[in-house]
Design a protein around this motif. Structure first.
Motif: not given
Length: 323
Positions: A4-7, A10, A14, A50
């Motif tokens: 997934q693409t996240i800020d 965060q 990961r 991101t």
């Protein structure tokens, strides 16, 4: 795994799904990298808002952990595991060694899992520090259940690879010719030295003789009393079979003739016998040239004090066309 693409703020802990480059093209962080707090700050400094990441789900093992476990379980002998980038683990020889590979087990694992293994060729000679195998996983993660199956198979049938050390081997060589053994020695000795240098050794014991059954028996008997690890017979004549002079002499000395004829070119007239644990290798014509031949294939395991069988000689046909 779920991507997934996240800020970017965060993203700590990961796993990166793709390599990140600076505007000028220089790599910043590699695919598969686990992001630390410092990495997150770096990405923010580079202007990223991101980032495309993934994380392990229940029942998954990270690619780096999976390949390290497989690499550790698959090998024995003089080998060490070194982690590498991109879900890889490499095995390196820690001393001069002969690489022995269970080809059937290697194929089984490579056909049925998301972990693949590439090795050096069976019977190949490896210098200390040489890479002898690489383990690679599918990107990011491996099923824990699948990893357990691989490790269980290796535990039951392993090792898949052995790095069998070559430690101070003693090599004896007999030069023989129908008319004059010294003629054979003068012809072959420079090539013998050149070939043996590939393995970091030189013959410890040398004799030459006229190629009659009586003289060969006498000379081989003298060399065997020196208790060498391997005896090579460098003959100027090409035998028609084990019933010729060299084969008869070996049998008179009590040697077991393991194999005549090898599916290797050059070097198909190989005759391999054992007197107790000492291998005697007759390879007519193989010392006229330094180009690779059957001696280069069978000598590393013999120097590592591994008993090469007739079946294993027969298996050299795949890849046995050397020139």
């Amino acid at each position: 795994m779920r991507a997934q693409t996240i800020d970017v703020r965060q993203a700590h802990g990961r796993v990166l799904c793709c390599t990140i480059f600076r505007p000028g093209g220089k790599k910043l962080l590699s695919k598969g990298h686990v992001l630390s707090a410092e990495d997150v700050q770096l990405l923010e400094t580079e202007g990223l808002r991101t980032v495309w990441v993934t994380e392990l789900e229940e029942g998954e093992v990270s690619e780096d952990e999976a390949v390290l476990q497989v690499a550790t379980a698959m090998a024995c002998g003089s080998a060490e595991v070194r982690p590498a980038a991109g879900g890889r683990a490499n095995l390196h020889a820690t001393e001069d060694s002969c690489v022995l590979v269970d080809d059937e087990l290697l194929r089984q694992i490579n056909c049925t899992s998301s972990v693949v293994i590439a090795t050096a060729a069976n019977f190949s000679f490896a210098r200390a520090g040489d890479r002898i195998a690489t383990v690679k996983s599918a990107p990011f993660a491996v099923s824990k259940q699948e990893l357990e199956v691989i490790l269980g198979t290796l535990g039951e049938r392993g090792p898949l690879l052995q790095a069998r050390p070559v430690r101070n081997p003693s090599l004896a060589i007999l030069y023989s010719d129908h008319y004059d053994g010294e003629r054979a020695r003068m012809m072959f000795e420079p090539i013998v030295r050149q070939r043996m240098a590939r393995f970091g050794i030189q013959p410890r014991y040398r004799l030459s003789c006229t190629e009659t059954e009586t003289e060969v028996v006498k000379s081989l008997g003298h060399l065997l009393r020196m208790n060498p690890d391997v005896v090579l017979v460098a003959s100027t004549t090409a035998p028609a079979g084990p019933e010729d002079v060299i084969g008869r002499a070996m049998q008179r000395l009590g040697a077991h003739l393991e194999r005549y004829l090898a599916p290797v070119e050059p070097g198909n007239l190989l005759l391999l016998g054992y007197r107790d644990s000492v291998p005697i290798v007759s390879a007519p014509g193989c010392f006229r040239s330094a180009k690779p031949n059957v001696v280069d294939l069978v000598l590393p395991p013999l120097l590592a004090r591994y008993r090469v069988s007739g079946w294993e000689i027969a298996c050299l046909g795949h890849g046995g066309l050397l020139s």
